[in-house]
Design an enzyme around this catalytic site. Structure first.
Site, PDB file in Angstrom:
ATOM      1  N   SER A  20     -10.593  -0.135   6.655  1.00 32.50           N
ATOM      2  CA  SER A  20      -9.896  -0.012   5.367  1.00 32.50           C
ATOM      3  C   SER A  20      -9.178  -1.263   4.885  1.00 32.50           C
ATOM      4  CB  SER A  20      -8.896   1.140   5.424  1.00 32.50           C
ATOM      5  OG  SER A  20      -9.577   2.361   5.316  1.00 32.50           O
ATOM      6  N   SER A  72      -9.909   2.108   2.436  1.00 32.48           N
ATOM      7  CA  SER A  72      -8.966   2.846   1.628  1.00 32.48           C
ATOM      8  C   SER A  72      -7.926   1.974   0.919  1.00 32.48           C
ATOM      9  CB  SER A  72      -8.212   3.851   2.500  1.00 32.48           C
ATOM     10  OG  SER A  72      -7.433   3.166   3.469  1.00 32.48           O
ATOM     11  N   LYS A 128       0.852  -1.191   0.000  1.00 30.47           N
ATOM     12  CA  LYS A 128       0.000   0.000   0.000  1.00 30.47           C
ATOM     13  C   LYS A 128       0.891   1.245   0.000  1.00 30.47           C
ATOM     14  CE  LYS A 128      -3.995   2.046   2.433  1.00 30.47           C
ATOM     15  NZ  LYS A 128      -4.906   1.953   3.594  1.00 30.47           N
TER      16      LYS A 128
END
Ligand SMILES: [Mg+2]
Ligand SMILES: [Zn+2]
Lengths: 98, 489, 486
Positions: free
Chosen positions: B183, B159, B78
């Protein structure tokens, strides 16, 4: 919440607002979110100690030893490597007027 | 070559160890899939050169018998984890040119475990969002489609949407995520994969770009429960650089996958039966309960009375912390500066141009709730309710060993849906957010499909530091659900 | 002792409270392992944490906590078992995080008290409100470029103790006495070097005025007062400004004002203040600081004797005057020097005189500190022993001391080399007296006729003959006997 508050908050957060329509947009959004969070007021929290972090541990302490690298003296070249503007080992910003 | 991406992480690992596959084969295969599926926009920055270099090292180690636990496994990172020498953007324009001189603890641990980094995955800007539509680098598109023929592009969740899409589309074997309000679990659920957020303090936050420090926790995605266990084990552990990191040994998570839940007490929180819950979700939840019951678990009803206040509490605490955490993006030491002759104008222009709408919304709310005159009514109040929420869990766990709930109130929605009203978007996290407030671990396991053929996940919630029970229950659910659906079909 | 201002409407009292920022003596910063020493090249003592790079986290320095506790104990203050670090949010280029990690609602040290020494010899107790730990900011430099400011983060993140006093001070003299005493205590404790020039101790002064007996007036906080002299000047200016305002019927505004040492005035910083709303909240990167049990007591065991304790002991144990004791305890090293001299010389009052008048005088003239004294404490003790056992007179001792100071030689060596040993042989002194009296028969007659003052003349003549070495006591006695014709 009103326009004046929006402008004050935006200034505190150092984010300029594009124009009047952004003021209105932020006001609308903020009002919506605030009315959503308003429901907390119905919870009786008398005598409840606020919880800032779920980790109940005791603050750990670190030894007072000078190091080099990321968490120690990193070297000005590394510290300044991403700076938008620098000169003679300093970060450079528009003149600060007091 | 298509067989390589039919393998799970654990299967690939075994084939690498038995030399049926080389790290180069595996890496090249995944890099070529990344090319093919570039339109999903799962990665912000691809790092093929680094990946190939790492693959060569892995092959050398596999050959000379010094293979590390995850040697040669390609993963996505990420783009919230700082990676040394590799641009790290947090999905924001303001960090569009930022190259850290340091490596986050989690990414370093994964690198040291032998994984190969394929690239930095897309995300909602500063991890603020549930749809990956707030990224400054474009939406990530879910590899899943509704079967109604409408063919709308769906969100991968957020997210950590780049990571969930990448794992689901097999653009990597596993990926990291961070979970502040859901998320990891929500995108895992949307993409039909497994995602786990461990206990707050299990993974170091050092080097992860902060959204809300008391809620942020790193975790992982993979196709199977076992795969997530392997990944989580590699990136967990005490870090003296993070004051909130717990000094506890890391259990052998994959060993917890015994398949035996007999006698375990599974709590069903009645307050999670929210109004307007789609029937499909309700059904799936009941299905999960039945699976666990027939595997020998004992089902108990429990109460988490403050559940409905979790979201409003979150939307005070998270923006408050974020408004302060994001103050450092001022155009002075790094990031994209808007040049202005006066300092204050430079600040205001830099931040106005650098942050997207959702980030600004949260900074505004966060600044407001901390400001003079509102602090007690909002922030202190929220922290008090936070304690009540945590206490609810402590009470519930006196009666059970883990909780089972739906992971999300719906399946993935189309890009653009839910965008008219931020609060509507926030409701996505209704089942996930209390765990962050209480610091508890949670996992989403794919358990079924909705009527449109889209994945739905079930959430397992564990006691603090008891990820092992989650893995145990997750493994049993995974077996029972036998979830075989794949995207692109 | 209080400063009073004579206004048009009567007498005004000046009320002062102080906020002192003292840089903690530690190797590293409060939350990072970067060095914390003064004078490194720009941005060379900066970690990624101090530069607030994305993803960086603070980890608390044990030494800084210990120093805060130690200081709290030295201020006779309450040590709080639990304290909390909070963020104080504002934007400034030398504040990289966009917030300062500080303590707000729950400081590590609570109420305490110290004693200050006033010029008239009186003492006064001043309340300490609190002490908390916080990060220092970096430095902005404005004179390098016409349109730019330069930022150096070396100081950013260094540990500060903010020590807040009660508004117990009345006027500039008490304020400087307070600062001096506080500085002395910090230096005794080894928690801050108290160097105002290098900025390791900085004072903000809260000034208000009132008619004696009235409630406190509205205060102004004055920043940028960087020396004891500036503190005095700023207080004089500001209190007078406030009296004039009030007497003109205008209000005093609660605000922050800047001391301008060039213009010798304070001026409003209101424009800067307006936007401030610090939005304090507990730092979520840090957990509440809970002191491990027993730690405070362990630190207490290692506390040195503090200035006031030492002062009182010197008066009681060594019989010193308040003045002498106050001078001697002003520095730890000075007090230790004094006590070492006393050990050898065995005469505290004499030692006090020698240390204060001769040694400190000489050092002061040379701009030297006691640490560079050419005369060691043991050697000064040696000199005093020679005076005590009548080997030399006090007068000769001064010459010997000058020689010691110049050469570093020991007193006994100098006395031997130069033959300065005092004449204490009665017969020898008597012979000397006889010969001088014989040389000045007129004066002998005049003395005996009542001109007492001539006694000194004889002493001088005899001393001249002996090179000053005659024991003055013996000389006096014997001379008197001779002159009085016994
Ligand atoms: Mg202050
Ligand atoms: Zn301060």
């Amino acid at each position: 919440m009103d326009e004046k508050t929006i402008k004050k908050i935006a200034h505190l957060a150092r984010m300029s607002l594009r124009d009047e329509s952004e003021v209105q947009q932020r006001l609308r959004e903020s009002t919506g979110i605030l009315s959503f969070i308003e429901q907390l007021q119905e919870v009786d929290t008398t005598g409840i100690v606020p919880l800032a972090n779920p980790n109940d541990d005791i603050q750990r302490l670190r030894k007072d030893e000078v190091m080099t690298g990321e968490i120690g003296n990193a070297g000005s070249a590394h510290v300044l490597a991403n700076a938008p503007e620098q000169n003679s080992g300093y970060f450079v910003v528009p003149k600060i007027v007091e | 070559m298509s067989s390589i991406s039919d393998l799970t992480l654990d299967q690939t690992r075994r084939k690498l160890l038995s030399k049926e596959l080389s790290a180069k084969d595996v890496t090249d295969h995944y890099l070529s899939r990344m090319e093919v599926y570039k339109s999903l926009n799962a990665y912000i920055t691809e790092t093929p050169d680094l990946a190939q270099k790492q693959a060569a090292e892995s092959d050398a180690r596999l050959a000379n018998g010094t293979a590390r636990p995850l040697e040669g496994i390609p993963i996505g990172m990420k783009d919230l984890f700082c990676t040394e020498g590799i641009r790290t953007t947090a999905g924001s324009k303001i960090l569009g040119n930022f190259v850290p001189h340091y490596e986050s603890t989690v990414s370093r641990k994964l690198r040291d475990a032998g994984t190969i980094m394929l690239g930095k995955t897309n995300l909602d800007e500063f991890a603020m969002g549930s749809s990956n539509t707030t990224s400054a680098y474009g939406n990530t598109i879910s590899p899943w489609r509704r079967k109604n023929g409408g063919n709308e592009e769906l969100v991968p969740g957020g997210s950590s949407g780049g990571s969930s899409a990448a794992v689901s589309a097999k653009l990597c074997l596993g990926a990291t995520g961070t979970d502040t309000g859901g998320s990891i679990r929500q995108p895992a659920s949307f993409c039909g994969i497994v995602g786990i957020k461990p206990t707050y303090g299990r993974c170091s936050r050092w080097g992860i770009i902060a959204y809300a420090s008391s809620l942020d926790q790193a975790g992982v995605f993979a196709e199977t429960v076992k795969d997530t266990a392997l990944l989580l084990e590699a990136c967990s552990g005490f870090d003296p650089r993070d004051s909130t990191s717990a000094n506890l040994p890391v259990p052998d998570f994959s060993a917890a996958l015994t398949g035996d839940v007999r006698g375990l007490r599974i709590g069903i929180p009645k307050e999670y039966r929210v109004d307007n819950m789609p029937e499909e979700i309700e059904k799936l939840w009941q299905q999960g309960i039945d699976w666990l019951k027939s595997a020998g678990a004992e089902i108990v009803e429990v109460s988490l009375p403050h559940t409905k206040y979790a979201l409003p509490t979150y939307y005070i605490i998270a923006p408050a912390e974020a408004s302060s955490n994001l103050a450092r993006y001022d155009g002075v030491r790094y990031g994209v500066r808007q040049d202005k002759p006066a300092l204050i104008d430079m600040y205001e222009a830099t931040r106005a141009a650098g942050f997207g709408d959702e980030v600004k919304r949260r900074i505004m709310i966060g600044t407001y709730v901390l400001s003079a005159g509102y602090y007690d009514a909002y922030y202190i109040k929220a922290q008090q309710v936070r304690r009540l929420i945590r206490q609810d869990f402590i009470n519930a766990f006196e009666k059970c060993d883990a909780l089972l709930t739906p992971a999300t109130p719906s399946a993935a929605f189309a890009i653009g849906e839910n965008e008219d009203d931020p609060v509507k978007m926030y409701l996505n996290d209704v089942f996930t957010v209390s765990l962050n407030l209480a610091g508890l671990p949670g996992m989403s396991v794919p358990a079924g499909l909705d009527s449109q053929g889209l994945p739905l996940g079930l959430q397992i919630i564990g006691k603090a530091w008891d990820e092992e029970t989650i893995f145990k229950v997750g493994g049993v659910l995974e077996n029972a659900a036998n979830f075989k659906a794949k995207p692109f079909q | 002792m209080a400063d009073l201002i004579q206004g048009e409407t009567g007498t005004w009292e000046v009320v002062i409270g102080m906020e002192v920022h003292a840089q903690v003596i530690a190797n590293t910063k409060l939350f990072s392992n970067a060095g914390a020493t003064f004078g490194a090249a720009q941005n060379e003592q900066v970690s990624m944490v101090d530069a607030a790079m994305p993803g960086m986290l603070p980890v608390l320095n044990e030494k800084c906590v210990e120093q805060a506790i130690r200081t709290g104990l030295g201020l006779n203050a309450q040590i709080n078992e639990t304290s909390v670090f909070e963020r104080k949010n504002y934007f400034y280029p030398d504040l990289p995080q966009g917030y300062q990690i500080s303590q707000f609602q729950h400081p590590i040290v609570g109420k305490g008290v110290i004693e200050i020494d006033l010029p008239d010899g009186a003492t006064k107790e001043i309340g300490i409100t609190r002490l908390h730990l916080e990060q220092d900011a970096g430095k902005s430099i404005h004179d390098q470029h016409p349109t730019k400011s330069y930022v150096d983060l070396n100081r950013s993140g260094c540990a500060l103790m903010e020590i807040v006093s009660e508004p117990d001070l009345r006027g500039a003299e008490e304020a400087t006495a307070y600062l001096s005493k506080l500085r002395m205590i910090l230096r005794y404790l080894g928690t801050c070097d108290g160097n105002m020039e290098e900025g390791s101790m900085r004072a903000d002064v809260n000034v208000s005025v009132r008619k004696p007996g009235d409630a406190y007036g509205t205060r102004a906080e004055i920043k940028n007062v960087n020396s004891l002299k500036a503190v005095q000047q700023a207080i004089h200016f500001e209190s007078q400004r406030q009296v004039t305002l009030i007497e003109e019927g205008k209000p005093v505004i609660q605000e922050t004002r800047l001391w301008d040492p060039d213009k010798q005035e304070t001026r409003s910083m209101r424009s800067k203040e307006e936007a401030h709303d610090y939005r304090y909240f507990p730092d979520p990167d840090l957990l509440p600081l809970k002191l491990r049990s027993g730690w405070v007591d362990e630190i207490r065991q290692t506390l040195p004797e503090l200035p006031d304790q030492k002062k009182h002991r010197f008066m009681k144990e060594h019989g010193l005057s308040l003045y002498d004791a106050t001078v001697l305890i002003a520095e730890k090293i000075r007090a230790a020097y004094f006590e070492t001299v006393v050990e050898t010389g065995k005469d505290a009052k004499l030692t006090a005189n020698w240390v204060i008048n001769e040694l400190l005088g000489a050092l002061n003239k040379d701009g030297k500190s006691l640490a560079d004294s050419p005369v060691s404490a043991a050697d000064l003790g040696g000199l005093i022993s020679l005076i005590k056992d009548d080997t030399i007179s006090g007068k000769i001792a001064k010459d010997v001391f000058a020689e010691m100071y110049a050469t570093g030689k020991q007193a006994a060596t100098i006395v031997e080399e130069k033959g300065l040993r005092q004449v204490t042989d009665i017969a020898e002194i008597e012979a000397m007296i006889e010969s001088v009296l014989a040389e000045h028969p007129d004066n002998v007659q005049a003395y005996r006729a009542g001109k007492d003052k001539l006694f000194g003349f004889f002493v001088g003549q005899i001393m001249k003959k002996t090179g000053g070495k005659a024991n003055p006591g013996m000389l006096n006695t014997l001379l008197k006997e001779k002159l009085d014709g016994k």
